[in-house]
Motif scaffolding. Sequence first.
Motif, PDB file in Angstrom:
ATOM      1  N   SER A   2       2.350   6.064   6.351  1.00 35.94           N
ATOM      2  CA  SER A   2       1.049   5.474   6.571  1.00 35.94           C
ATOM      3  C   SER A   2       0.535   4.813   5.295  1.00 35.94           C
ATOM      4  CB  SER A   2       0.068   6.554   7.029  1.00 35.94           C
ATOM      5  OG  SER A   2      -1.222   6.019   7.174  1.00 35.94           O
ATOM      6  N   GLU A   3      -0.042   3.617   5.448  1.00 32.40           N
ATOM      7  CA  GLU A   3      -0.574   2.887   4.290  1.00 32.40           C
ATOM      8  C   GLU A   3      -1.840   3.524   3.742  1.00 32.40           C
ATOM      9  OE1 GLU A   3       0.437   1.464   7.068  1.00 32.40           O
ATOM     10  OE2 GLU A   3       2.066   0.134   6.442  1.00 32.40           O
ATOM     11  N   ARG A  29      -2.829  -6.348   5.481  1.00 30.97           N
ATOM     12  CA  ARG A  29      -3.700  -6.235   6.648  1.00 30.97           C
ATOM     13  C   ARG A  29      -3.654  -4.845   7.268  1.00 30.97           C
ATOM     14  NH1 ARG A  29      -1.794 -12.097   8.833  1.00 30.97           N
ATOM     15  NH2 ARG A  29      -0.151 -11.598   7.331  1.00 30.97           N
ATOM     16  N   LYS A  30      -2.494  -4.197   7.275  1.00 30.63           N
ATOM     17  CA  LYS A  30      -2.399  -2.837   7.817  1.00 30.63           C
ATOM     18  C   LYS A  30      -3.167  -1.858   6.943  1.00 30.63           C
ATOM     19  CE  LYS A  30       1.310  -1.144   9.591  1.00 30.63           C
ATOM     20  NZ  LYS A  30       2.698  -0.661   9.767  1.00 30.63           N
ATOM     21  N   SER A  31      -3.131  -2.064   5.640  1.00 31.89           N
ATOM     22  CA  SER A  31      -3.874  -1.196   4.727  1.00 31.89           C
ATOM     23  C   SER A  31      -5.370  -1.302   4.982  1.00 31.89           C
ATOM     24  CB  SER A  31      -3.582  -1.565   3.270  1.00 31.89           C
ATOM     25  OG  SER A  31      -2.203  -1.474   2.974  1.00 31.89           O
ATOM     26  N   ASP A  68       1.285 -11.099   1.518  1.00 33.31           N
ATOM     27  CA  ASP A  68       0.560 -11.064   2.781  1.00 33.31           C
ATOM     28  C   ASP A  68      -0.487 -12.174   2.830  1.00 33.31           C
ATOM     29  OD1 ASP A  68       0.103  -9.403   5.273  1.00 33.31           O
ATOM     30  OD2 ASP A  68      -1.917  -9.339   4.447  1.00 33.31           O
TER      31      ASP A  68
END
Length: 248
Positions: A2-3, A29-31, A68
């Motif tokens: 998991s970020e 973006r996921k973070s 990113d």
Amino acid sequence: MSEVLSETVAAGVVQITMNRPERRNALDRKSYAGLIAALAAAETDAEIRAILLTGAGGCFTSGNDIKDFASAAAAGEAPRAAIDFLEAIATATKPIVAAVEGFAVGIGTTMLLHCDLAFAARSATFRLPFVTLGLCPEGGSSYLLPLAAGQKKAAELLMLGEAFAAETAAAAGLVNAVVEDGTALEAGLAKAKALAALPPESLALTKMLMKRGTAQAVAETIATEARHFGERLSSPEAVAAFAAFLKK
């Protein structure tokens, strides 16, 4: 992996950890989605009274993930995830304490302007490299940093974009205190525990009253900066800067 990690580390205290140590916790973006979700969960959990924000692997965050950002710019996308996170941290009602080790670059520095308390290790390195990347300030920093540091110091930090030490960050009002290396999390946790032990309604009211005078200006500045930032992402200056960075 998991970020972003979120765990209760003491009574009433949730620790939110940026967790991409192999990338010096660069935020993609996921973070940002993970951070927004963790903040929202803490805000709605009646058992949580203080939030402790830190980074894994002895590093706070090296800022936005340039790869990113470059891909988003190439697709003509605005950095909406980062803006949503900045709005979330700026409007959080519960106290936020930051513990900074290693690097705090770009948004890693500007997010500290929205934290209520912050502690930095002596060897921590800060930087606001927006201009050097062909971009512009974000996170309300063009408004809040001059208020905290004064116009001249803010101009130095935002315009030149040079790295600066923890002592400078403290003098500029970005952190409360400089502590020995490896102890920032300990210092932050101690204050988070102290905050969590206080009457929560009184604490929330105090935070609201302290931010009341600048809340509208901060929201407007974040939105204005975001518009210009999105435009700058596809500018020739930014495209060239990103390409040069990714060649390193």
